[in-house]
Design an enzyme around this catalytic site. Structure first.
Site, PDB file in Angstrom:
ATOM      1  N   ARG A 106       0.879  -1.172   0.000  1.00 39.25           N
ATOM      2  CA  ARG A 106       0.000   0.000   0.000  1.00 39.25           C
ATOM      3  C   ARG A 106       0.914   1.219   0.000  1.00 39.25           C
ATOM      4  O   ARG A 106       1.631   1.477   0.974  1.00 39.25           O
ATOM      5  CB  ARG A 106      -0.897  -0.018   1.243  1.00 39.25           C
TER       6      ARG A 106
ATOM      7  N   HIS B 165      -7.163   1.491  -6.811  1.00 35.43           N
ATOM      8  CA  HIS B 165      -7.448   0.741  -5.578  1.00 35.43           C
ATOM      9  C   HIS B 165      -8.276  -0.498  -5.930  1.00 35.43           C
ATOM     10  O   HIS B 165      -9.456  -0.600  -5.583  1.00 35.43           O
ATOM     11  CB  HIS B 165      -8.215   1.642  -4.607  1.00 35.43           C
TER      12      HIS B 165
ATOM     13  N   GLN C  79     -10.381  -2.729  -3.232  1.00 33.54           N
ATOM     14  CA  GLN C  79     -11.624  -2.131  -2.775  1.00 33.54           C
ATOM     15  C   GLN C  79     -12.764  -2.450  -3.732  1.00 33.54           C
ATOM     16  O   GLN C  79     -13.876  -2.795  -3.322  1.00 33.54           O
ATOM     17  CB  GLN C  79     -11.471  -0.615  -2.645  1.00 33.54           C
TER      18      GLN C  79
ATOM     19  N   ASP D  24     -16.795   9.193  -2.063  1.00 31.03           N
ATOM     20  CA  ASP D  24     -15.543   9.041  -1.335  1.00 31.03           C
ATOM     21  C   ASP D  24     -15.210  10.382  -0.694  1.00 31.03           C
ATOM     22  O   ASP D  24     -15.830  11.405  -0.996  1.00 31.03           O
ATOM     23  CB  ASP D  24     -14.421   8.582  -2.272  1.00 31.03           C
TER      24      ASP D  24
ATOM     25  N   CYS E 263     -16.033   3.704   0.474  1.00 27.48           N
ATOM     26  CA  CYS E 263     -14.945   2.807   0.867  1.00 27.48           C
ATOM     27  C   CYS E 263     -14.486   3.018   2.308  1.00 27.48           C
ATOM     28  O   CYS E 263     -13.779   2.178   2.855  1.00 27.48           O
ATOM     29  CB  CYS E 263     -13.767   2.937  -0.092  1.00 27.48           C
TER      30      CYS E 263
ATOM     31  N   ARG F  29     -14.137  -6.670   2.181  1.00 26.38           N
ATOM     32  CA  ARG F  29     -12.707  -6.541   1.896  1.00 26.38           C
ATOM     33  C   ARG F  29     -11.986  -7.810   2.338  1.00 26.38           C
ATOM     34  O   ARG F  29     -11.081  -8.302   1.644  1.00 26.38           O
ATOM     35  CB  ARG F  29     -12.125  -5.326   2.639  1.00 26.38           C
TER      36      ARG F  29
END
Length: 308
Positions: free
Chosen positions: A107, A134, A137, A225, A266, A294
């Site tokens: 990450r 991402h 996700q 988001d 998310c 996830r």
């Protein structure tokens, strides 16, 4: 060797297999204590390095728990502990880690860091997030939508806000899974044209609508988001708030979309900014199913990468 770097770099057959397997593993764990192992232990004997240049809650916990449930072991490392790309090149770090572990989840900030890690590692590398995409996700998001509404193919997804890394991976998924995406946000924050063109070339309808009310009409899924990053300066935060305020997802927006529309985020969310608490905690929100998934989606990604 299977790296999981981006959705658009992975075959649709493999993506579909991962989502189906994630669902099966989730059902198999129903009612089980979180610390109990899965019946199957496909990662027994495997060591996984979880490398974080960016802080994380869901990514760190979900990968760590997922590896352990499948019988593997984890080593969690921060970029600061490793001096990633500072005291040693990314390429050399990749070569060294490959001698100790069976898989690397990274990450990070720059996409180039991820790509260099994958180029020089002799073990699979998973994209846990970059500033550009991402994919983990979105695998969880697709799984969540299909749990609640069935196949996402042909559905209308509305992205409200900033065309950021999560939006980019939604565009990748649109091209692979055959759904349409309407971007509703200020022109200054449009997603990269490359992502849009690729989705359209794959047959998905990608539209831009600056009006939230017309954008959400007939939507099957609305996604928001955060408006600001933890690294943004105060002046940047104020400017982005002014740009994005017209795109807040509130109760009236969800009502305009219709009862069929789900809401996703998310997380972490800034309640009262990009979305209201009434929407987050309302009947159309699936944000906590999304967060849980996830874990299950990434377990399937791990198995695919390791061929187990």
């Amino acid at each position: 060797m299977n790296h999981f770097l981006d959705i658009n770099k992975t075959d649709i057959t493999d993506l579909r297999q991962m989502i189906d397997q994630a669902g099966a593993m989730k059902k198999a764990r129903a009612g089980r204590l979180k610390g109990l192992p899965d019946d199957a232990q496909p990662l027994a004997g495997h060591m996984v390095a979880l490398v974080f240049e960016k802080p994380s809650t869901r990514t760190r916990v979900s990968f760590d728990v997922g590896v352990r449930q499948m019988g593997g072991q984890t080593m969690v490392l921060s970029g600061g502990e490793m001096q990633l790309g500072h005291g040693e090149t990314i390429a050399d770090t990749a070569r060294v880690l490959s001698r100790y572990v069976d898989l690397i989840m990274l990450r990070t900030f720059a996409e180039d860091t991820l790509l260099e890690m994958a180029e020089h590692a002799s073990v699979p590398v998973i994209n846990g997030l970059t500033d550009r995409t991402h994919p983990c996700q979105i695998m969880a998001d697709l799984m969540t939508y299909e749990e609640h509404r069935g196949p996402i193919k042909g559905k209308k997804v509305v992205w409200a806000g900033d065309g950021n890394n999560v939006c980019a991976s939604f565009l990748h998924a649109a091209g692979k899974f055959g759904f349409d995406l309407t971007f509703c946000g200020p022109q200054q924050l449009d997603p990269e044209r490359e992502f849009v063109d690729e989705a359209r070339a794959a047959g998905s309808k990608v539209e831009f609508d600056r009006d939230i009310w017309s954008a959400v009409e007939g939507a099957d899924l609305i996604v928001a988001d955060t408006w600001v990053s933890m690294h943004d300066a105060q002046s940047t935060r104020e400017r982005r708030h002014n740009l994005l305020r017209p795109y807040q997802v509130n109760e009236d927006v969800m009502a305009a979309a219709g009862e069929q529309a789900l809401f996703m985020h998310c997380l972490p969310a800034h309640r009262g900014e990009e979305v209201t608490s009434a929407v987050m905690d309302g009947p159309q929100s699936v944000i906590f199913d999304e967060a849980e998934n996830r874990l299950h989606a990434q377990k399937a990604v791990l198995r695919w990468c390791l061929g187990v």
